[in-house]
Structure formats: structure tokens, C-alpha cells
Design a protein around this motif. Structure first.
Motif, PDB file in Angstrom:
ATOM      1  N   TRP A 106      42.147  30.642  91.785  1.00  0.00           N
ATOM      2  CA  TRP A 106      42.300  32.485  92.289  1.00  0.00           C
ATOM      3  C   TRP A 106      42.649  33.144  91.257  1.00  0.00           C
ATOM      4  CZ3 TRP A 106      38.785  34.618  95.263  1.00  0.00           C
ATOM      5  CH2 TRP A 106      38.316  33.728  96.053  1.00  0.00           C
ATOM      6  N   LEU A 107      43.949  32.734  90.540  1.00  0.00           N
ATOM      7  CA  LEU A 107      44.555  33.513  89.208  1.00  0.00           C
ATOM      8  C   LEU A 107      43.538  33.704  88.290  1.00  0.00           C
ATOM      9  CD1 LEU A 107      46.842  34.801  87.890  1.00  0.00           C
ATOM     10  CD2 LEU A 107      47.791  32.732  87.290  1.00  0.00           C
ATOM     11  N   ILE A 108      42.816  32.724  87.928  1.00  0.00           N
ATOM     12  CA  ILE A 108      41.731  32.851  86.952  1.00  0.00           C
ATOM     13  C   ILE A 108      40.729  33.829  87.374  1.00  0.00           C
ATOM     14  CG2 ILE A 108      39.929  31.564  85.567  1.00  0.00           C
ATOM     15  CD1 ILE A 108      42.676  30.965  84.444  1.00  0.00           C
ATOM     16  N   ARG A 109      40.269  33.762  88.625  1.00  0.00           N
ATOM     17  CA  ARG A 109      39.353  34.825  88.973  1.00  0.00           C
ATOM     18  C   ARG A 109      39.795  36.071  88.897  1.00  0.00           C
ATOM     19  NH1 ARG A 109      37.229  30.833  94.391  1.00  0.00           N
ATOM     20  NH2 ARG A 109      36.060  29.467  93.171  1.00  0.00           N
ATOM     21  N   GLY A 110      40.991  36.273  89.499  1.00  0.00           N
ATOM     22  CA  GLY A 110      41.598  37.644  89.284  1.00  0.00           C
ATOM     23  C   GLY A 110      41.822  38.216  87.784  1.00  0.00           C
ATOM     24  N   LEU A 111      42.096  37.177  86.950  1.00  0.00           N
ATOM     25  CA  LEU A 111      42.226  37.650  85.379  1.00  0.00           C
ATOM     26  C   LEU A 111      40.863  37.991  84.909  1.00  0.00           C
ATOM     27  CD1 LEU A 111      45.019  34.986  84.374  1.00  0.00           C
ATOM     28  CD2 LEU A 111      45.145  37.658  84.753  1.00  0.00           C
ATOM     29  N   TYR A 112      39.866  37.226  85.250  1.00  0.00           N
ATOM     30  CA  TYR A 112      38.609  37.402  84.837  1.00  0.00           C
ATOM     31  C   TYR A 112      37.968  38.601  85.468  1.00  0.00           C
ATOM     32  CZ  TYR A 112      33.721  36.207  83.619  1.00  0.00           C
ATOM     33  OH  TYR A 112      32.416  36.180  83.373  1.00  0.00           O
ATOM     34  N   PHE A 113      38.376  39.185  86.410  1.00  0.00           N
ATOM     35  CA  PHE A 113      37.819  40.493  86.955  1.00  0.00           C
ATOM     36  C   PHE A 113      38.608  41.549  86.069  1.00  0.00           C
ATOM     37  CE2 PHE A 113      39.498  44.135  89.444  1.00  0.00           C
ATOM     38  CZ  PHE A 113      38.148  44.764  89.826  1.00  0.00           C
ATOM     39  N   ILE A 114      39.813  41.525  85.793  1.00  0.00           N
ATOM     40  CA  ILE A 114      40.671  42.300  84.945  1.00  0.00           C
ATOM     41  C   ILE A 114      40.055  42.287  83.552  1.00  0.00           C
ATOM     42  CG2 ILE A 114      42.995  42.958  84.019  1.00  0.00           C
ATOM     43  CD1 ILE A 114      42.667  43.685  86.776  1.00  0.00           C
ATOM     44  N   CYS A 115      39.632  41.259  83.013  1.00  0.00           N
ATOM     45  CA  CYS A 115      39.213  40.908  81.920  1.00  0.00           C
ATOM     46  C   CYS A 115      37.875  41.755  81.738  1.00  0.00           C
ATOM     47  CB  CYS A 115      39.154  39.475  81.554  1.00  0.00           C
ATOM     48  SG  CYS A 115      38.622  39.034  79.820  1.00  0.00           S
ATOM     49  N   MET A 116      36.989  41.326  82.523  1.00  0.00           N
ATOM     50  CA  MET A 116      35.785  42.193  82.553  1.00  0.00           C
ATOM     51  C   MET A 116      35.778  43.695  82.653  1.00  0.00           C
ATOM     52  SD  MET A 116      33.290  39.938  81.852  1.00  0.00           S
ATOM     53  CE  MET A 116      34.555  39.550  80.646  1.00  0.00           C
ATOM     54  N   PHE A 117      36.880  43.926  83.604  1.00  0.00           N
ATOM     55  CA  PHE A 117      37.006  45.459  83.943  1.00  0.00           C
ATOM     56  C   PHE A 117      37.357  46.346  82.551  1.00  0.00           C
ATOM     57  CE2 PHE A 117      40.273  48.817  85.034  1.00  0.00           C
ATOM     58  CZ  PHE A 117      39.185  49.762  85.353  1.00  0.00           C
ATOM     59  N   VAL A 118      38.230  45.934  81.775  1.00  0.00           N
ATOM     60  CA  VAL A 118      38.688  46.451  80.555  1.00  0.00           C
ATOM     61  C   VAL A 118      37.800  46.198  79.364  1.00  0.00           C
ATOM     62  CG1 VAL A 118      40.940  46.238  81.219  1.00  0.00           C
ATOM     63  CG2 VAL A 118      40.345  44.514  79.802  1.00  0.00           C
ATOM     64  N   LYS A 119      37.128  45.416  79.507  1.00  0.00           N
ATOM     65  CA  LYS A 119      35.816  45.008  78.440  1.00  0.00           C
ATOM     66  C   LYS A 119      34.941  46.042  78.699  1.00  0.00           C
ATOM     67  CE  LYS A 119      32.526  41.685  76.785  1.00  0.00           C
ATOM     68  NZ  LYS A 119      32.048  40.322  76.805  1.00  0.00           N
ATOM     69  N   TYR A 120      34.553  46.360  79.923  1.00  0.00           N
ATOM     70  CA  TYR A 120      33.549  47.297  80.345  1.00  0.00           C
ATOM     71  C   TYR A 120      33.989  48.602  80.022  1.00  0.00           C
ATOM     72  CZ  TYR A 120      30.966  43.259  82.415  1.00  0.00           C
ATOM     73  OH  TYR A 120      30.325  42.067  82.730  1.00  0.00           O
ATOM     74  N   VAL A 121      35.214  48.893  80.296  1.00  0.00           N
ATOM     75  CA  VAL A 121      35.692  50.242  80.004  1.00  0.00           C
ATOM     76  C   VAL A 121      35.697  50.479  78.549  1.00  0.00           C
ATOM     77  CG1 VAL A 121      37.826  51.606  79.733  1.00  0.00           C
ATOM     78  CG2 VAL A 121      37.251  50.416  82.004  1.00  0.00           C
ATOM     79  N   SER A 122      36.054  49.553  77.531  1.00  0.00           N
ATOM     80  CA  SER A 122      35.833  49.716  76.085  1.00  0.00           C
ATOM     81  C   SER A 122      34.509  49.958  75.721  1.00  0.00           C
ATOM     82  CB  SER A 122      36.404  48.341  75.580  1.00  0.00           C
ATOM     83  OG  SER A 122      35.563  47.420  75.443  1.00  0.00           O
ATOM     84  N   GLU A 123      33.237  49.318  76.593  1.00  0.00           N
ATOM     85  CA  GLU A 123      32.170  49.849  76.092  1.00  0.00           C
ATOM     86  C   GLU A 123      31.511  50.945  76.763  1.00  0.00           C
ATOM     87  OE1 GLU A 123      30.552  45.992  77.246  1.00  0.00           O
ATOM     88  OE2 GLU A 123      31.214  44.800  75.704  1.00  0.00           O
ATOM     89  N   TYR A 124      32.046  51.302  77.751  1.00  0.00           N
ATOM     90  CA  TYR A 124      31.480  52.430  78.631  1.00  0.00           C
ATOM     91  C   TYR A 124      31.351  53.707  77.983  1.00  0.00           C
ATOM     92  CZ  TYR A 124      31.112  54.770  83.071  1.00  0.00           C
ATOM     93  OH  TYR A 124      30.794  55.933  84.214  1.00  0.00           O
TER      94      TYR A 124
END
Length: 216
Positions: A106-124
């Protein structure tokens, strides 16, 4: 550039505790990983001060605490995350309630959400409404939606309405740095974090555990 000639870095470029590249043996240092998880996620969510991130902050904090507690039982024995999971495999405890194996999932799942969020922000490219919600929804659908029941999905997506504007987030991340620096620092952060996430996913898959952090 700052007054002393040193280039300013953004939030992700000035982290005191950072994720490091996965070593050749792919075994990830427990303390380094847990400290980087807390340092790179919790202050960001606190700064945003938004109910939109409460669910992931609570989950990440709780799972870091569980893994840190297990690590502190025997730091030499549990030097890597792999050591902790392998210990539970040997004892047949990977599926036990409050297992460290489950906490890492569940830690990895949460980190993956944050990782994808900031990645999408950088491309948005935001619209006229300056909304950040498309990034949140895309990150949630990519990383967490599959793991949550329908009711939870609805509640979380409603909470996203409390998210700050895109421009507010960028100001939070900037630390006075230019936008190009923010995006560069996010890219470096995402690259190393994704490498760590993938290494843990591959480890769980190789060990043929009953659950894995990511669903493929």
C-alpha cells in the motif's frame, strides 16, 4: 539565479532525503526509502493543505510507520525492504493482518499515485479555469482506482474538488525557481521513484506473492 550566483531549485530539487537509484542487486535500503517517502510526499501534501490529499497522506504515513517499526526491531537484519518481506515469507506471515508485506504494497500504491500526479502536472497544459483536477483524476485512475471499491472511488473523486489551482501548486513547488527548473526537478524525481517502484513490483512478482503493489 539567486543572489550568490547559485541557481534556485524547486521543492523536488531541494529534498533533504531523496530516493536513490536502485542498486545492481536491486535490494532497496529500508531506511533510505522510508525517509525519502516521508520527505518527498508529506511536506508537499501539508503545504497544499487540501482535503483532496488527506486519504493518501494518512495511508502513506501509516504504512511508513508500520515498516519503520519492523525495521527498528533489528536494523541490521532488516537493512533492505527485501529482507523484511523475505522474513515474512519464511514465517508464512505475508498475508497476516498488519503485515509489513501488506504495508509495503500500500505504500508503493500511494507513492505511485503521487508519482503519476506530479508527472501529469509536469506534462499538463491547464485551461482557462486553471484546474488541477484532470491531473488528479488521471493519476487516481492510473494508480489507485483498481484497488478501491466503488463507494471509495466516488468519495475520493468528490474530495478532489477541494484541490488547489494549478498555478497555486506550481508556486508551492517553485521555491522561487523558474518553471523550467520545476519541471526538470519533477522529471528527475519521477525517474528515480518509478525505478524503485518497478523494482519492488518485480520482487513481489518473482516471489509469487498473493498480491502485488501494481496490477498489470
Amino acid at each position: 539565479m539567486s543572489g550568490d550566483g547559485t541557481a534556485k531549485r524547486s521543492f523536488h530539487g531541494e529534498l533533504e532525503k531523496e530516493f536513490v537509484k536502485v542498486p545492481e542487486d536491486t535490494r532497496i535500503d529500508t531506511l533510505v526509502f522510508l525517509e525519502a517517502s516521508r520527505a518527498s510526499v508529506i511536506p508537499l501534501l501539508d503545504t497544499l493543505g487540501s482535503k483532496a490529499f488527506h486519504f493518501v497522506k494518512s495511508d502513506i504515513n501509516g504504512n511508513i510507520d508500520k515498516l519503520r517499526k519492523r525495521y527498528e526491531e533489528d536494523p541490521k537484519r532488516f537493512q533492505t525492504l527485501h529482507d523484511i518481506v523475505e522474513d515474512e515469507i519464511e514465517r508464512g506471515k505475508t498475508d497476516a493482518e498488519n503485515s509489513a508485506t501488506g504495508a509495503l504494497i500500500w505504500l508503493i500504491r500511494g507513492l505511485y499515485f503521487i508519482c503519476m500526479f506530479v508527472k501529469y502536472v509536469s506534462e499538463y497544459v491547464p485551461g482557462e479555469d486553471d484546474s488541477l483536477q484532470p491531473c488528479l483524476h488521471q493519476a487516481y485512475d492510473t494508480a489507485l482506482k483498481i484497488h478501491h471499491p466503488w463507494v471509495t472511488q466516488k468519495l475520493i473523486k468528490v474530495s478532489f474538488k477541494a484541490a488547489p489551482y494549478y498555478s497555486v501548486l506550481l508556486e508551492t513547488l517553485s521555491n522561487g525557481a523558474e518553471k523550467a527548473v520545476i519541471m526538470e526537478d519533477i522529471k528527475e524525481y519521477v525517474t528515480v521513484l518509478e525505478e524503485n517502484i518497478n523494482a519492488i513490483q518485480e520482487f513481489y512478482t518473482k516471489k509469487e506473492l498473493s498480491d502485488t503493489p501494481l496490477k498489470t
